[in-house]
Design an enzyme around this catalytic site. Structure first.
Site, PDB file in Angstrom:
ATOM      1  N   TYR A  27      59.028 -31.102  -7.107  1.00  0.00           N
ATOM      2  CA  TYR A  27      57.830 -31.298  -6.293  1.00  0.00           C
ATOM      3  C   TYR A  27      58.143 -31.859  -4.907  1.00  0.00           C
ATOM      4  O   TYR A  27      57.237 -32.068  -4.108  1.00  0.00           O
ATOM      5  CB  TYR A  27      56.862 -32.261  -6.985  1.00  0.00           C
ATOM      6  CG  TYR A  27      56.149 -31.637  -8.136  1.00  0.00           C
ATOM      7  CD1 TYR A  27      56.846 -31.293  -9.288  1.00  0.00           C
ATOM      8  CD2 TYR A  27      54.785 -31.392  -8.097  1.00  0.00           C
ATOM      9  CE1 TYR A  27      56.210 -30.714 -10.357  1.00  0.00           C
ATOM     10  CE2 TYR A  27      54.142 -30.814  -9.165  1.00  0.00           C
ATOM     11  CZ  TYR A  27      54.854 -30.478 -10.288  1.00  0.00           C
ATOM     12  OH  TYR A  27      54.219 -29.902 -11.351  1.00  0.00           O
ATOM     13  N   LYS A  75      65.230 -33.115 -19.782  1.00  0.00           N
ATOM     14  CA  LYS A  75      65.890 -31.878 -20.195  1.00  0.00           C
ATOM     15  C   LYS A  75      67.361 -32.020 -19.790  1.00  0.00           C
ATOM     16  O   LYS A  75      67.940 -31.146 -19.133  1.00  0.00           O
ATOM     17  CB  LYS A  75      65.184 -30.718 -19.489  1.00  0.00           C
ATOM     18  CG  LYS A  75      65.542 -29.354 -19.961  1.00  0.00           C
ATOM     19  CD  LYS A  75      64.901 -28.947 -21.268  1.00  0.00           C
ATOM     20  CE  LYS A  75      65.482 -27.627 -21.722  1.00  0.00           C
ATOM     21  NZ  LYS A  75      65.396 -27.374 -23.150  1.00  0.00           N
ATOM     22  N   ASP A 126      61.458 -30.073 -24.601  1.00  0.00           N
ATOM     23  CA  ASP A 126      60.887 -29.042 -25.477  1.00  0.00           C
ATOM     24  C   ASP A 126      60.616 -29.603 -26.870  1.00  0.00           C
ATOM     25  O   ASP A 126      59.564 -29.350 -27.472  1.00  0.00           O
ATOM     26  CB  ASP A 126      61.775 -27.788 -25.532  1.00  0.00           C
ATOM     27  CG  ASP A 126      63.254 -28.096 -25.537  1.00  0.00           C
ATOM     28  OD1 ASP A 126      63.645 -29.203 -25.149  1.00  0.00           O
ATOM     29  OD2 ASP A 126      64.034 -27.223 -25.954  1.00  0.00           O
ATOM     30  N   ASP A 150      53.963 -33.161 -15.749  1.00  0.00           N
ATOM     31  CA  ASP A 150      52.842 -32.271 -15.472  1.00  0.00           C
ATOM     32  C   ASP A 150      52.498 -31.456 -16.720  1.00  0.00           C
ATOM     33  O   ASP A 150      51.362 -31.424 -17.188  1.00  0.00           O
ATOM     34  CB  ASP A 150      53.227 -31.340 -14.311  1.00  0.00           C
ATOM     35  CG  ASP A 150      52.021 -30.707 -13.660  1.00  0.00           C
ATOM     36  OD1 ASP A 150      50.900 -30.969 -14.103  1.00  0.00           O
ATOM     37  OD2 ASP A 150      52.210 -29.935 -12.704  1.00  0.00           O
TER      38      ASP A 150
END
Ligand code: NAD
Length: 420
Positions: free
Chosen positions: A159, A229, A283, A307
């Site tokens: 972002y 991640k 995930d 988000d």
């Protein structure tokens, strides 16, 4: 000394919220609070939230002096720009404020005003409490198991806006630098390419994780989970995890233990007064939200994970019409609902104002007005349980009655008067 406002007025009767030497808010009983109604359905939910928050403040012996300021469409009409200085200065000067949604065009046009605001005010933590209110329909069988608070980093990650468009000289230079100078030869396919840069800093990570751990300690929460991640993006998301653990050890050694210590030293039973710091791969975390909901409490995440995850969590407790949020900086708060401007419903007095109202509740908590905040929660919950609700809930509950946004808010105001 007040900023010279061009097109908006500071309410004469209100006082400033200030901060002490630790950047803690010092809040008078009659603060000036700027509000941006926002685009699309912001014109419906903004006034509804103001009415409910006024009632809660008055019922607890206080008064909010609203200062209407403008961004997006309403600002273009008045100032011929999207985010005028008046607005940014008001949010800075008065420290605590609330906004409705602002429209962002996809792929072209101006960059997100929400992102711009968060950057200009250095609102580095986006906080989204996700709890279930009785009576709110949910797609899962036990929505009450969810009681989480998501802390999403707000200023960096993909972002940051460092992007290079396909076909430009810039993207070509970046590609050559990456391939030739940094040795990632043949990693990027030939032909047009867009490239973005994902910065994750120690500074940005640590101040976000600090805020999440402080919240967990202050609110008697059991755990803080770092969601990353890092198995794939080792030097960005992996670093987020490592810096998160490092911060916990450096600054909260007495108040926190890691999940490894929980098993090695405490046989899986955490002492009452500690916060367990753990981490999950993003995930996997999205699965665990559904399958092991009650094991999660406070989550701390880089921007993009935050988000996705907070929208997914929001769906479990009843969707966008309900989910509240706030952006926090040092001595600064900007509350805002999770939902966007839903242009197809704009101005129809139809959508659910609960998310904006509950964002206001979060703002009241930040002011330390816990009694007023509880009144808002109780009144919204009682209203939804009565099944006199807006269309989005009415179509999902048996025997529901459909109310307009303004009628729904008026009935909540009545309930606040009755409850107080
Ligand atoms: P959205 O949240 O505006 O709407 C998606 C759908 O969710 C709506 O069509 C509606 O069915 C439902 N919904 C949303 N809010 C609701 C409410 N209060 N009551 C009942 N139903 C509700 O998402 P979108 O369509 O992806 O985005 C529209 C615009 O909003 C875009 O320009 C986007 O960039 C912007 N946006 C702004 C913010 C923000 O200001 N913080 C957040 C998200 C999206």
């Amino acid at each position: 000394m007040s900023h010279e406002y061009e097109q908006v007025e500071v309410p004469a009767d209100g006082e400033h919220i200030t901060v002490d030497e630790n950047d803690e808010l010092v809040v008078p009983d009659n603060p000036v609070i700027p509000i941006i109604h926002g685009d699309g359905i912001g014109t419906d939910v903004g006034p509804a939230a103001q009415a409910v928050l006024n009632a809660a403040a008055e019922a607890t012996g206080r008064e909010i002096n609203w200062m209407r300021v403008y961004a997006g469409e309403a600002a273009r009409e008045r100032y011929d720009e999207n985010l005028p200085d008046d607005t940014v200065e008001a949010l800075k000067e008065f420290r605590v404020s609330i906004k409705g949604p602002l429209t962002t065009p996809v792929g072209a046009g101006f960059r997100s005003l929400n992102v711009a605001l968060r950057k200009k005010l250095d609102l580095y933590a986006n906080v989204r409490p996700t709890y279930h209110l009785d009576g709110v329909p949910s797609p899962v069988t036990a929505p009450e198991k969810m009681d989480m608070v998501n802390f999403r980093e707000n200023t960096e990650d993909v972002y940051a806006g460092i992007e290079f468009e396909a076909g430009t000289d810039e993207v070509q230079q970046v590609k050559e630098f990456v391939e030739e100078e940094m040795g990632f030869d043949s990693t990027i396919h030939d032909g047009p390419v867009g490239i973005g840069i994902k910065p994750i800093t120690e500074f940005g990570t640590k101040r976000l994780v600090r805020r999440a751990i402080e919240y967990a300690i202050a609110n008697d929460r059991d755990s803080v989970t770092l969601v990353h991640k890092g198995n794939i993006m080792k030097f960005t998301e992996g670093a987020f995890r490592d810096w998160g653990y490092e911060l916990a050890e450096e600054e909260f050694a007495e108040e926190t233990i890691t999940e490894d210590e929980l098993w090695d030293e405490y046989d899986g039973e955490a002492p009452d007064d500690v916060v367990v710091v753990k981490d999950r791969i993003a995930d996997n975390m999205l699965q665990q939200l559904l399958t092991r909901t009650e094991q999660y409490d406070v989550l701390a995440m880089p921007n993009l994970n935050g988000d996705y995850l907070s929208d997914a969590a929001g769906a479990q407790i009843g969707g966008l019409g309900i989910a509240p949020g706030a952006n926090l900086g040092e001595g600064r708060v900007l509350a805002e609902p999770v939902h966007g401007s839903a242009p197809k419903y704009a101005g129809q007095d139809k959508v659910n104002p609960s998310a904006m109202i509950l964002s206001g509740r979060l703002m009241l908590e930040q002011l330390g007005w816990h009694d007023a905040a509880e009144l808002v929660r109780d009144a919204v919950e009682a209203q939804i349980s009565s099944k006199r609700v807006t269309y989005d809930i009415e179509r999902q509950v048996e025997g529901g009655e459909k109310l307009a946004t303004s009628e729904f808010a008026d009935e909540i105001v009545e309930r606040i008067h009755d409850l107080a």
